[in-house]
Design an enzyme around this catalytic site. Structure first.
Site, PDB file in Angstrom:
ATOM      1  N   CYS A   1       0.867  -1.178   0.000  1.00 37.89           N
ATOM      2  CA  CYS A   1       0.000   0.000   0.000  1.00 37.89           C
ATOM      3  C   CYS A   1       0.905   1.230   0.000  1.00 37.89           C
ATOM      4  O   CYS A   1       2.032   1.167  -0.498  1.00 37.89           O
ATOM      5  CB  CYS A   1      -0.989  -0.019   1.161  1.00 37.89           C
TER       6      CYS A   1
ATOM      7  N   ARG B   1      -3.740  -0.616   5.404  1.00 34.74           N
ATOM      8  CA  ARG B   1      -4.268  -1.642   4.520  1.00 34.74           C
ATOM      9  C   ARG B   1      -3.346  -2.847   4.366  1.00 34.74           C
ATOM     10  O   ARG B   1      -3.769  -3.998   4.560  1.00 34.74           O
ATOM     11  CB  ARG B   1      -4.565  -1.034   3.140  1.00 34.74           C
TER      12      ARG B   1
ATOM     13  N   ASP C   1      -7.781   4.055   1.288  1.00 31.19           N
ATOM     14  CA  ASP C   1      -7.011   4.143   2.531  1.00 31.19           C
ATOM     15  C   ASP C   1      -7.919   4.602   3.675  1.00 31.19           C
ATOM     16  O   ASP C   1      -8.550   5.669   3.584  1.00 31.19           O
ATOM     17  CB  ASP C   1      -5.869   5.141   2.331  1.00 31.19           C
TER      18      ASP C   1
END
Length: 376
Positions: A221, A227, A338
């Site tokens: 990420c 994440r 996000d």
């Protein structure tokens, strides 16, 4: 007596490489330094020169990318070992697909020397003299350890002086780079499909081979605090449940699961909301510390899994040479936004989507075995 060129004092090493390549093309034998001692080399298209090398001959390659040209049947485990240890003191014996790779075009006498028992021995020495010569020399290159003496191991002379003493007039040219740093022979590993075994112990231990033969999954990420750590933790939890082990046991079962960020600072903990949300799924993120995605880590990944299409574009732009083609976490091609700075329910929705998106990857990593058990 052969000509001896001092590799350390050469004003232009490229001139020495040109001389070595010219000698090989002329059917002569050349002595090279490697990390495990001095080796003799000859063109794979010159059977008489190859015959002068001695035992333990291997086909030299520049790296893992070339291995499958010679052995198209080299499986995932063999490719992992090549990718993670080459250039270095590891030789691979591969029998799968050798008959329809480039090795089939070698003269029969040479094929027998580099292919004991129908397998092909491949080696990528970690010395620039050999690697530069491979780039300059268009044909196949065969390497063999310099012949030993009664008081010197047969895997290769320790320095150029011993090479000259042991090999006599076999070599027309020797590149001298002082004593070899490693006094152990290369480890020789036989690879058959997804199985491997050590057939000659050497510089790379079996334990190190076992660790580096594992499948590596890297989730990617941006900052590696929300994440991708949740994806890492949730896959570990699901994979451990399927295999009947703990998350800590997964590397020993053949799977290493990691995460990294394209713009991550090193050492940051996972967001508190990510830690709490992952705990509800049986994943522990308390020890997580963020890491940036390095070229080295990206190159070792068997699965490189991104959260968004922008991450995929960044991977393609900044990491053009990858062993694994990056994929999106979502099978439907959706971005996973996000959740950083958002309330806890946003993290819970993010985790729910991650959990459901892992089904296909989990099936690839641990398909049902024929006896009903699971395997990696």
């Amino acid at each position: 007596m052969p000509d001896v060129l001092d590799w350390q004092r050469l004003a232009d090493p490229r001139a020495a490489v040109r001389r070595a390549a010219d000698a090989l093309r002329a059917g002569q034998v050349v002595g090279f330094p490697t990390e495990t001692g001095y080796h003799l080399a000859a063109s794979g298209l010159a059977p008489e020169a190859v015959d002068r090398l001695g035992g333990g001959a291997a086909l030299a390659v520049g790296g893992a990318a070339e291995a499958r040209d010679w052995a198209p049947g080299l499986g995932r485990v063999g490719r992992r070992l090549a990718r993670r240890f080459w250039p270095g003191p590891l030789a691979l014996l591969c029998g799968d697909g050798v008959g329809y790779g480039l090795a089939a075009r070698l003269p029969e006498a040479v094929r027998r020397r580099v292919g004991p028992d129908g397998a092909l021995r491949l080696r990528a020495p970690a010395h620039e003299a050999v690697l530069a010569t491979l780039r300059r020399f268009a044909g196949p290159l065969v390497l063999a350890p310099a012949p030993g003496r009664d008081d010197d191991p047969a895997f290769g002379a320790a320095d150029a002086g011993r090479l000259l003493e042991a090999s006599g007039d076999r070599a027309a040219l020797v590149l001298d780079d002082g004593p070899a740093p490693q006094r152990m022979p290369p480890t020789v590993v036989r690879v058959d499909g997804e199985a491997w075994r050590v057939v000659q112990a050497g510089a790379v231990s079996e334990e190190l081979l076992r660790r580096h033969s594992a499948c590596v999954v890297v989730f990617v990420c941006t900052g590696n605090t929300c994440r991708s750590p949740m994806a890492e933790g949730l896959l570990k939890a699901r994979l451990a449940e399927r295999l009947g082990c703990t998350a800590a046991d997964l590397p020993a079962r053949g799977c290493v699961v990691l995460s990294a960020g394209l713009a991550a600072a090193a050492g940051a903990p996972a967001a508190d909301e990510a830690v709490e949300t992952a705990r509800a799924y049986g994943a522990d993120l308390t020890a997580h510390r963020s890491r940036p995605l390095t070229p080295e880590l990206a190159a070792q990944a068997d699965y490189l899994v991104a959260m968004t299409r922008d991450h995929l574009y960044s991977l393609a732009a900044h990491f053009p040479r990858l062993a694994a083609r990056p994929r999106l976490l979502s099978p439907a091609g959706d971005d996973l936004d996000d959740p950083v700075g958002r309330p806890r329910p946003v993290y819970e929705e993010c985790a729910r989507r991650i959990w459901g998106s892992l089904d296909g990857l989990l099936a690839e990593l641990a398909p049902p075995a024929s006896n009903g058990a699971e395997k990696v």
